[in-house]
Write a protein that holds these residues in place. Structure first.
Motif, PDB file in Angstrom:
ATOM      1  N   SER A  32       0.832  -1.212   0.000  1.00  0.00           N
ATOM      2  CA  SER A  32       0.000   0.000   0.000  1.00  0.00           C
ATOM      3  C   SER A  32       0.866   1.262   0.000  1.00  0.00           C
ATOM      4  O   SER A  32       0.507   2.258  -0.638  1.00  0.00           O
TER       5      SER A  32
ATOM      6  N   LEU B  88       2.055   1.718  -3.607  1.00  0.00           N
ATOM      7  CA  LEU B  88       0.968   2.176  -4.463  1.00  0.00           C
ATOM      8  C   LEU B  88       0.640   3.650  -4.222  1.00  0.00           C
ATOM      9  O   LEU B  88       0.423   4.406  -5.179  1.00  0.00           O
ATOM     10  N   MET B  89       0.608   4.084  -2.968  1.00  0.00           N
ATOM     11  CA  MET B  89       0.310   5.489  -2.674  1.00  0.00           C
ATOM     12  C   MET B  89       1.404   6.411  -3.190  1.00  0.00           C
ATOM     13  O   MET B  89       1.112   7.487  -3.721  1.00  0.00           O
TER      14      MET B  89
ATOM     15  N   ILE C 164       0.937   6.716  -6.929  1.00  0.00           N
ATOM     16  CA  ILE C 164      -0.196   7.588  -7.263  1.00  0.00           C
ATOM     17  C   ILE C 164       0.211   9.050  -7.131  1.00  0.00           C
ATOM     18  O   ILE C 164      -0.105   9.874  -8.004  1.00  0.00           O
ATOM     19  N   ILE C 165       0.916   9.384  -6.083  1.00  0.00           N
ATOM     20  CA  ILE C 165       1.368  10.765  -5.896  1.00  0.00           C
ATOM     21  C   ILE C 165       2.350  11.157  -6.990  1.00  0.00           C
ATOM     22  O   ILE C 165       2.281  12.256  -7.544  1.00  0.00           O
TER      23      ILE C 165
ATOM     24  N   LEU D 242       2.586   9.921 -10.091  1.00  0.00           N
ATOM     25  CA  LEU D 242       1.895  10.054 -11.371  1.00  0.00           C
ATOM     26  C   LEU D 242       0.968  11.260 -11.411  1.00  0.00           C
ATOM     27  O   LEU D 242       0.743  11.830 -12.482  1.00  0.00           O
ATOM     28  N   SER D 243       0.417  11.679 -10.264  1.00  0.00           N
ATOM     29  CA  SER D 243      -0.474  12.836 -10.275  1.00  0.00           C
ATOM     30  C   SER D 243       0.287  14.152 -10.343  1.00  0.00           C
ATOM     31  O   SER D 243      -0.278  15.176 -10.706  1.00  0.00           O
TER      32      SER D 243
END
Length: 138
Positions: A9, A12-13, A16-17, A19-20
């Protein structure tokens, strides 16, 4: 199992950060309906069939519409991320470190066999006090 789930997790977090917040540009050059070149972060190369302007000074100019088109896709990332830094003074840092250290040592198991006189022999007795005072355990 719990540690593996926490690691997955966290990865993954962070992905995500990442890629954003990334922004990039995709530039495409089409000649008619065919894709000629696709470029990331730079301008796409042309096919060389652009309309060449005439150098004649004629009164009526006839211009043909070019068959080539350029398309640019810009994906902008998020720039308004909140910075969660905590600024502590030196005294606050010392207090937090000392509190954490004392709290950690509060729950340590102390070994009962530790004694402070292991390296020191007992004192030598001049007299045998049990015989002197005639006190014997029965």
């Amino acid at each position: 199992m719990k540690e593996i789930f926490q690691k997955i997790s966290a990865i993954l977090m962070s992905a995500i950060i990442l890629l954003s917040t990334i922004s990039f540009t995709v530039d495409a050059h089409y000649c008619g309906d065919d894709l000629v070149d696709l470029a990331f972060y730079k301008e796409a190369k042309s096919c060389g069939m652009e309309q060449i302007k005439s150098t004649k000074d004629c009164g009526d100019k006839v211009e043909k519409k070019s068959c080539c088109t350029d398309k640019q896709i810009v994906l902008e990332g998020q720039d308004d991320l909140k910075d969660n830094t905590i600024k502590l003074s030196f005294e606050q840092q010392v207090f937090i470190i000392s509190y954490a250290y004392s709290y950690h040592n509060l729950f340590q198991n102390l070994d009962a066999s530790i004694t402070s006189f292991i390296g020191h022999p007992p004192p030598l007795l001049d007299k045998d006090y049990q015989v002197l005072y005639e006190t014997f355990l029965i």
